[in-house]
Design an enzyme around this catalytic site. Structure first.
Site, short mmCIF file in Angstrom:
data_model
loop_
_atom_site.label_atom_id
_atom_site.label_comp_id
_atom_site.label_asym_id
_atom_site.label_seq_id
_atom_site.Cartn_x
_atom_site.Cartn_y
_atom_site.Cartn_z
N HIS A 92 0.86 -1.19 0.00
CA HIS A 92 0.00 0.00 0.00
C HIS A 92 0.90 1.24 0.00
O HIS A 92 2.14 1.11 -0.04
CB HIS A 92 -0.95 -0.02 1.20
CG HIS A 92 -0.26 -0.27 2.51
ND1 HIS A 92 0.61 0.65 3.08
CD2 HIS A 92 -0.27 -1.33 3.35
CE1 HIS A 92 1.07 0.17 4.22
NE2 HIS A 92 0.56 -1.04 4.40
N HIS B 180 3.96 1.36 2.28
CA HIS B 180 5.16 0.67 1.77
C HIS B 180 5.82 1.50 0.67
O HIS B 180 7.03 1.62 0.62
CB HIS B 180 4.78 -0.68 1.14
CG HIS B 180 4.25 -1.70 2.08
ND1 HIS B 180 2.96 -2.15 2.04
CD2 HIS B 180 4.84 -2.38 3.10
CE1 HIS B 180 2.77 -3.07 2.97
NE2 HIS B 180 3.89 -3.22 3.64
N GLU C 191 7.27 3.15 11.12
CA GLU C 191 7.08 3.41 12.55
C GLU C 191 5.74 2.89 13.07
O GLU C 191 5.51 2.88 14.26
CB GLU C 191 7.17 4.92 12.83
CG GLU C 191 8.59 5.42 12.83
CD GLU C 191 8.70 6.86 13.31
OE1 GLU C 191 7.66 7.53 13.46
OE2 GLU C 191 9.84 7.30 13.53
N ARG D 210 -3.96 -4.92 6.51
CA ARG D 210 -5.18 -5.48 7.11
C ARG D 210 -6.39 -4.58 6.93
O ARG D 210 -7.52 -5.02 7.15
CB ARG D 210 -4.97 -5.72 8.61
CG ARG D 210 -3.90 -6.75 8.90
CD ARG D 210 -3.58 -6.77 10.37
NE ARG D 210 -2.34 -7.51 10.63
CZ ARG D 210 -2.28 -8.77 10.98
NH1 ARG D 210 -3.37 -9.46 11.12
NH2 ARG D 210 -1.12 -9.35 11.20
#
Ligand code: PAF
Length: 274
Positions: free
Chosen positions: A30, A33, A145, A184
């Site tokens: 997504h 990334h 993070e 998710r």
């Protein structure tokens, strides 16, 4: 851009490269990334994106089975990025048959929050990251993070192993309503997705309270607020001052608030610096 399924082929392709950036992922890429990958592409001669759903870090079989996988879609998303190599191994390129996680000691940080709720999770993460680091030996490695506890453990792991790899933590990328991007998120229905927007609100509320209230008061308030949200199961809310851990002494890290919850069947985590 090429995809390699064995590290031996991958190593041949990167031989002689000046600086190598590694972005370890479990796929289902997504924008979070992509921001790590683009940063890595700017800062290195070549970037390797590993795409591998690591079974040893799942303590729940159903979670492993339901984890979204779509390698073709991931490859399409990375198409336009130059000097990029994808390492998408199968289990046998990474693990010997029936190999288990190594057991690590990170001074107790591995046993709180995610470590406490997901026994063995960080041993699995550290095992795969140690393998990727030793196979590839990148100059820089990039982690989000959002998984702050993981980022910290990987910094400690790198130090314990004496590896000369810069571990670069990248800020969490959020959706319009503030929900941290995660593979998710797509597993939720519309109603659950709307509820998930409450997570960051709880963290921001804790941040607002931080100067005027003690930690117990803040925890109580957040727990009460969480209880009033429909279909929202708080797993933990913690405020951690990492400088209390001897292994991190001298790091002078600020306190952070951490949250984990379940919305329907989907487990989500987030954190914020206070
Ligand atoms: O954060 C993740 O996606 C995974 O834990 C990692 C670092 C790729 C190891 O499997």
């Amino acid at each position: 851009m090429r995809t390699y399924s064995t590290y031996k082929e991958l190593l041949k392709a990167i031989k002689g490269t000046n600086t190598i950036g590694l972005v370890p992922t479990m796929g289902s890429l997504h924008d979070g990334h992509l921001s790590l990958i683009k940063r890595a592409a700017n800062e290195n001669n070549k970037v390797i994106v590993s795409i591998y759903v690591n079974p040893t870090q799942f303590n729940d079989r159903e979670d492993l089975e339901n984890y979204p996988r779509d390698l073709k879609r991931d490859i399409r998303k990375l198409n336009k990025i130059e000097n990029l190599l994808i390492y998408a191994p199968d289990n046998l390129d990474v693990y010997d048959k029936s190999e288990k996680s190594k057991i690590y000691d990170f001074d107790g940080i591995e046993n709180i929050m995610e470590g406490k709720l997901r026994p063995g999770h960080f041993n699995g993460v550290a095992t795969i990251v140690e393998k990727l680091f030793t196979f590839i030996n990148p100059d820089n490695a990039y982690f989000g993070e959002k998984d702050f506890q993981q980022l910290l453990l990987i910094k400690i792991l790198t130090k314990q192993l004496g590896l000369n790899i810069n571990i670069i933590g990248c800020e969490t990328i959020r959706e319009n309503d503030g929900l941290a991007m995660s593979s998710r998120n797509n597993l939720m229905n519309n109603k659950e997705r709307k509820t998930a927007g409450e997570i960051v609100k709880l963290l921001l509320h804790a941040k607002k309270m931080y100067l005027d209230f003690n930690i117990n008061q803040i925890k109580k308030e957040i727990e009460n607020k969480a209880m009033s949200i429909e279909n929202f199961k708080l797993e933990y809310f913690e405020i951690i001052d990492f400088s209390n851990f001897s292994i991190l002494k001298g790091n002078r890290m600020k306190s952070r608030a951490f949250i984990a919850c379940k919305i329907g069947k989907v487990r989500l985590i987030d954190n914020l610096s206070l």
